[in-house]
Design a protein around this motif. Structure first.
Motif, PDB file in Angstrom:
ATOM      1  N   MET A   1       0.822  -1.195   0.000  1.00 27.65           N
ATOM      2  CA  MET A   1       0.000   0.000   0.000  1.00 27.65           C
ATOM      3  C   MET A   1       0.866   1.260   0.000  1.00 27.65           C
ATOM      4  SD  MET A   1      -3.104   0.638  -0.243  1.00 27.65           S
ATOM      5  CE  MET A   1      -4.408   1.742   0.061  1.00 27.65           C
ATOM      6  N   ASP A   2       2.094   1.177   0.482  1.00 27.91           N
ATOM      7  CA  ASP A   2       2.970   2.345   0.511  1.00 27.91           C
ATOM      8  C   ASP A   2       3.326   2.821  -0.888  1.00 27.91           C
ATOM      9  OD1 ASP A   2       2.996   2.458   3.252  1.00 27.91           O
ATOM     10  OD2 ASP A   2       4.742   1.144   3.438  1.00 27.91           O
ATOM     11  N   ILE A   3       3.520   1.877  -1.797  1.00 30.55           N
ATOM     12  CA  ILE A   3       3.865   2.250  -3.174  1.00 30.55           C
ATOM     13  C   ILE A   3       2.679   2.934  -3.846  1.00 30.55           C
ATOM     14  CG2 ILE A   3       4.453   1.332  -5.453  1.00 30.55           C
ATOM     15  CD1 ILE A   3       6.112  -0.801  -4.015  1.00 30.55           C
ATOM     16  N   GLY A   5       0.314   4.677  -2.333  1.00 30.80           N
ATOM     17  CA  GLY A   5       0.200   6.017  -1.743  1.00 30.80           C
ATOM     18  C   GLY A   5       1.229   6.969  -2.302  1.00 30.80           C
ATOM     19  N   ALA A   6       2.456   6.476  -2.471  1.00 29.71           N
ATOM     20  CA  ALA A   6       3.510   7.327  -3.039  1.00 29.71           C
ATOM     21  C   ALA A   6       3.200   7.682  -4.485  1.00 29.71           C
ATOM     22  CB  ALA A   6       4.853   6.613  -2.941  1.00 29.71           C
ATOM     23  N   ILE A  77      -5.075   7.676  -0.996  1.00 32.63           N
ATOM     24  CA  ILE A  77      -4.129   7.573   0.133  1.00 32.63           C
ATOM     25  C   ILE A  77      -4.862   7.249   1.410  1.00 32.63           C
ATOM     26  CG2 ILE A  77      -2.460   8.862   1.513  1.00 32.63           C
ATOM     27  CD1 ILE A  77      -1.610  10.301  -0.980  1.00 32.63           C
TER      28      ILE A  77
END
Length: 77
Positions: A1-3, A5-6, A77
């Motif tokens: 999920m971090d990718i 959001g980025a 996000i």
């Protein structure tokens, strides 16, 4: 999920570049309208009307970019 959001934050930043284009275009249109009125004052009404219509279309591009950026920031996000 971090990718994700980025990527969404990066996409929102890239989408806001359209705001700069709309601002530059509106400034250029206003400058040319002032120049046209200075050369031909009797056509002021027609020039102003055409300029405002063009600026409304240009501003809609910036507003669409803002909506896309907000969707990317608050939904993804």
């Amino acid at each position: 999920m971090d990718i994700v959001g980025a990527a969404a934050a990066l996409g929102a930043g890239i989408a806001m570049i359209a705001g700069f284009g709309a601002g530059i275009g509106q400034g250029y249109a206003a400058a040319k309208a002032v120049e046209s009125v200075a050369r031909q004052p009797e056509a002021q009404g027609d020039i102003t009307r055409t300029m405002l219509l063009g600026q409304a279309v240009a501003e809609s591009t910036g507003i669409y970019a803002l909506v896309i950026a907000l969707v990317l920031i608050f939904v993804v996000i």
